[in-house]
Motif scaffolding. Structure first.
Motif, PDB file in Angstrom:
ATOM      1  N   TYR A  10      10.155   3.805   8.281  1.00 46.19           N
ATOM      2  CA  TYR A  10       9.263   4.924   7.968  1.00 46.19           C
ATOM      3  C   TYR A  10       9.537   6.077   8.925  1.00 46.19           C
ATOM      4  O   TYR A  10       9.810   5.865  10.108  1.00 46.19           O
ATOM      5  CB  TYR A  10       7.803   4.514   8.133  1.00 46.19           C
ATOM      6  N   TYR A  27       9.574   6.673   3.302  1.00 49.52           N
ATOM      7  CA  TYR A  27       9.651   5.236   3.509  1.00 49.52           C
ATOM      8  C   TYR A  27      10.901   4.705   2.818  1.00 49.52           C
ATOM      9  O   TYR A  27      11.165   5.024   1.665  1.00 49.52           O
ATOM     10  CB  TYR A  27       8.382   4.592   2.949  1.00 49.52           C
ATOM     11  N   ASP A  85       9.745   5.861  -1.203  1.00 44.87           N
ATOM     12  CA  ASP A  85       8.660   6.824  -1.318  1.00 44.87           C
ATOM     13  C   ASP A  85       8.952   8.014  -0.410  1.00 44.87           C
ATOM     14  O   ASP A  85       8.945   7.856   0.799  1.00 44.87           O
ATOM     15  CB  ASP A  85       7.328   6.172  -0.933  1.00 44.87           C
ATOM     16  N   GLY A 145       5.731  -2.452   1.372  1.00 50.90           N
ATOM     17  CA  GLY A 145       4.813  -2.706   0.272  1.00 50.90           C
ATOM     18  C   GLY A 145       3.741  -3.706   0.595  1.00 50.90           C
ATOM     19  O   GLY A 145       3.133  -4.275  -0.280  1.00 50.90           O
ATOM     20  N   SER A 146       3.490  -3.937   1.841  1.00 51.68           N
ATOM     21  CA  SER A 146       2.439  -4.889   2.224  1.00 51.68           C
ATOM     22  C   SER A 146       1.869  -4.452   3.566  1.00 51.68           C
ATOM     23  O   SER A 146       2.237  -3.407   4.084  1.00 51.68           O
ATOM     24  CB  SER A 146       2.988  -6.301   2.326  1.00 51.68           C
ATOM     25  N   THR A 147       1.010  -5.249   4.131  1.00 50.18           N
ATOM     26  CA  THR A 147       0.370  -4.844   5.382  1.00 50.18           C
ATOM     27  C   THR A 147       1.111  -5.372   6.600  1.00 50.18           C
ATOM     28  O   THR A 147       0.512  -5.696   7.603  1.00 50.18           O
ATOM     29  CB  THR A 147      -1.072  -5.361   5.411  1.00 50.18           C
ATOM     30  N   LEU A 148       2.418  -5.474   6.524  1.00 52.54           N
ATOM     31  CA  LEU A 148       3.175  -5.886   7.697  1.00 52.54           C
ATOM     32  C   LEU A 148       3.127  -4.789   8.748  1.00 52.54           C
ATOM     33  O   LEU A 148       3.226  -3.610   8.433  1.00 52.54           O
ATOM     34  CB  LEU A 148       4.612  -6.184   7.300  1.00 52.54           C
ATOM     35  N   THR A 149       3.002  -5.185   9.993  1.00 47.68           N
ATOM     36  CA  THR A 149       2.825  -4.241  11.083  1.00 47.68           C
ATOM     37  C   THR A 149       4.026  -3.324  11.229  1.00 47.68           C
ATOM     38  O   THR A 149       5.171  -3.774  11.204  1.00 47.68           O
ATOM     39  CB  THR A 149       2.597  -5.003  12.396  1.00 47.68           C
ATOM     40  N   GLN A 150       3.743  -2.043  11.394  1.00 48.48           N
ATOM     41  CA  GLN A 150       4.772  -1.059  11.685  1.00 48.48           C
ATOM     42  C   GLN A 150       4.857  -0.855  13.189  1.00 48.48           C
ATOM     43  O   GLN A 150       3.847  -0.608  13.834  1.00 48.48           O
ATOM     44  CB  GLN A 150       4.454   0.268  10.993  1.00 48.48           C
TER      45      GLN A 150
END
Lengths: 112, 115
Positions: free
Chosen positions: B33, B48, B56, B99-104
């Motif tokens: 990102y 992204y 995106d 596309g999920s809530t994986l930590t950035q």
């Protein structure tokens, strides 16, 4: 459109004086709410992810909680090294951008 | 292990010039990102990538901004005909998947100043 509002904008506490930071959000289908810490001149450092209302997570002097409309970051007996900007962010599933939506942050100063 | 790295740490350029900002994600992270952070504001999403493709790019402010990730690892954010309003800290983040809530996880950022 996802929105995040953090309050207060700035907070000055004495060492050992506990308090809470607020993050209010509106999101279409919450996938996750994130808390980050940011020191001057550095990138955000991950603290917590919360997924559903009622969830709580703790790390040292920090505790994050989540309701359907807001999250709190509680800081217990803070030390000067806890001074930083704390950022809240949400990720929604409502078809908007795939990145995180951040608030403006709370600038926390802990005085010795 | 090594975190996200960004180069340069600081970039000063003149209005109208072209700049490239580089991001090296954490090894094995497929999602990357780009965000932009202005003074006193939170990071603002730009683009992204999932693998090599831009999944995106809805946050890119206009067609002067472009980003690539040709081999699915390193990414370059390119800004053409820079304007003074482009001055900000550009942050890169990576995660295990998208596309999920994986930590950035964020890099230290590149501070861009357009004179």
């Amino acid at each position: 459109e996802d929105q995040v509002t953090q309050s207060p904008e700035a907070l000055r506490l004495q060492e050992g004086e506990s308090s809470s930071l607020n993050c209010s959000y509106t999101v279409s289908g919450l996938r996750g709410l994130f808390w980050y810490r940011q020191d001057p001149g550095k990138g955000p450092e991950f603290l917590f992810t919360l997924y559903s209302a009622g969830e709580e997570k703790e790390k040292e002097r920090l505790k994050a909680t989540l309701t359907k409309k807001e999250s709190f970051l509680h800081i217990t007996a803070p030390k000067p090294e806890d001074s930083a900007t704390y950022l809240c962010a949400v990720e929604g599933s409502g078809g908007g951008a795939d990145g995180l939506t951040f608030g403006k942050g709370t600038h926390l100063i802990i005085q010795p | 292990g090594a975190g996200v790295s960004q180069t340069p740490s600081n970039k000063v350029t003149e209005k109208g010039k072209y700049v490239e900002l580089r991001c090296d994600p954490i090894s094995g992270h497929t999602a990357l990102y780009w965000y932009r952070q202005s003074l006193g504001q939170g990071p603002e999403f730009l683009i992204y990538f999932q693998g090599t493709g831009a999944a995106d790019d809805s946050g890119l402010p206009n067609d002067r901004f472009f980003a690539v990730r040709p081999e699915g690892s390193v990414s370059t954010l390119k800004i053409q005909r820079t304007e003074r309003g482009d001055s900000a800290v550009y942050l890169c983040a990576s995660s295990l998947g998208g596309g999920s809530t994986l930590t950035q996880y964020f890099g230290p950022g590149t501070r861009l100043t357009v004179l």
